[in-house]
Write a protein that holds these residues in place. Structure first.
Motif, short mmCIF file in Angstrom:
data_model
loop_
_atom_site.label_atom_id
_atom_site.label_comp_id
_atom_site.label_asym_id
_atom_site.label_seq_id
_atom_site.Cartn_x
_atom_site.Cartn_y
_atom_site.Cartn_z
N THR A 1 0.85 -1.20 0.00
CA THR A 1 0.00 0.00 0.00
C THR A 1 0.88 1.24 0.00
N GLU B 1 0.89 5.62 0.21
CA GLU B 1 0.11 6.76 0.71
C GLU B 1 0.87 8.05 0.49
N ALA C 1 1.59 7.11 -5.40
CA ALA C 1 1.09 6.13 -4.42
C ALA C 1 1.26 4.71 -4.94
N LYS D 1 -5.08 12.65 1.93
CA LYS D 1 -4.19 11.51 1.74
C LYS D 1 -4.70 10.65 0.58
N THR E 1 -4.29 7.19 -1.38
CA THR E 1 -3.76 5.85 -1.14
C THR E 1 -4.01 4.95 -2.36
N SER F 1 -3.18 0.55 -3.70
CA SER F 1 -2.71 -0.78 -3.30
C SER F 1 -2.48 -1.66 -4.53
#
Length: 245
Positions: free
Chosen positions: A42, A44, A168, A233, A235, A237
């Motif tokens: 992940t 961020e 990210a 923020k 994010t 993945s």
């Protein structure tokens, strides 16, 4: 006779055996012995929003729907002209709602008007490319006949969102590889390549700010509406399958 029967049975058994062998050979899977390590990561990125979106409304009412509509049109035109005069481009203004509805009289209550009252509501959305002007624009709108401030939120421009999404995702891949390397070292194997990468969801939030409209009305007393932008923020993945030997 027995000899012929025996020969015939033997031939049938050989034929059946050949068919079974042929069928087995046809369905035998051609598998490869791959050694894989599955890892996920992940990423961020923290940033400051560069877009503010404010929703204003003008509501008028009258026993004559045409009068209510005319008053609303006059008030909203005043608001739009004031916001444009403050340097906000037409492309950043958008009408998001227009509604006319009737308020029926409550005949059960004494001393109340028996006439139908018509409400007209016009909603304007303003997008600001300079988020530090949010309080100023709210004050300008309220000073020019806006009587409803429906909401305010901060978000990212498409350009900034795309850049931060890429950052990210890069972080997410780096974290996945770090985990896979640690597992490979502990297991005594070596990562030789990447078989598959699956990109998960990317979350780009918007942050809502709330306040009371009467605060903005203090603009006449030279008390600007305070608005804090805050941080956002982004994010992302990924899931990765690594080949190893």
């Amino acid at each position: 006779m027995r000899t012929r029967t025996f020969v015939l049975c033997t031939a049938l058994m050989v034929l059946v055996a050949a068919c079974v062998w042929s069928a087995s050979a046809a369905v035998a899977p051609n598998t490869t012995d791959e050694r894989l390590i599955h890892a996920s990561g992940t990423g961020e990125v923290t940033t400051t929003p560069d877009r503010a979106v404010i929703s204003f409304g003008v509501e008028t009412k009258d026993t004559d729907p045409k009068a209510a509509q005319a008053a609303n049109s006059q008030a909203m035109n005043k608001v739009i002209n004031a916001i444009k005069a403050a340097g906000i481009a037409s492309e950043d203004l958008k009408t998001t709602g227009y509604n006319i509805w009737a308020e029926e009289p409550d005949n059960d209550k004494p001393f109340r008007s028996k006439a139908v009252i018509y409400h007209v509501t016009n909603t304007l959305q303003v997008t600001l490319k300079d988020v530090d002007r949010a309080g100023e624009i709210i004050d300008i709108a309220v000073a020019n006949d806006v009587n409803r401030v429906n909401g305010l939120y901060f978000t990212l421009s498409p350009e900034k969102e795309q850049t931060l999404r890429a950052d990210a995702l890069t972080q997410a891949v780096t974290h996945a590889r770090a985990d896979a390397d640690a597992v490979a070292t502990a297991a005594g194997v070596t990562i030789t390549g990447t078989k598959e990468i699956t990109i998960g969801g990317t979350y780009v939030p918007y942050y809502e700010r709330s306040f009371n409209a009467p605060m903005a009305m203090d603009a006449g007393a030279r008390m600007p509406t305070p608005i804090e932008v805050g941080e956002a923020k982004v994010t992302a993945s990924v899931s990765v399958s690594y080949l190893c030997a």
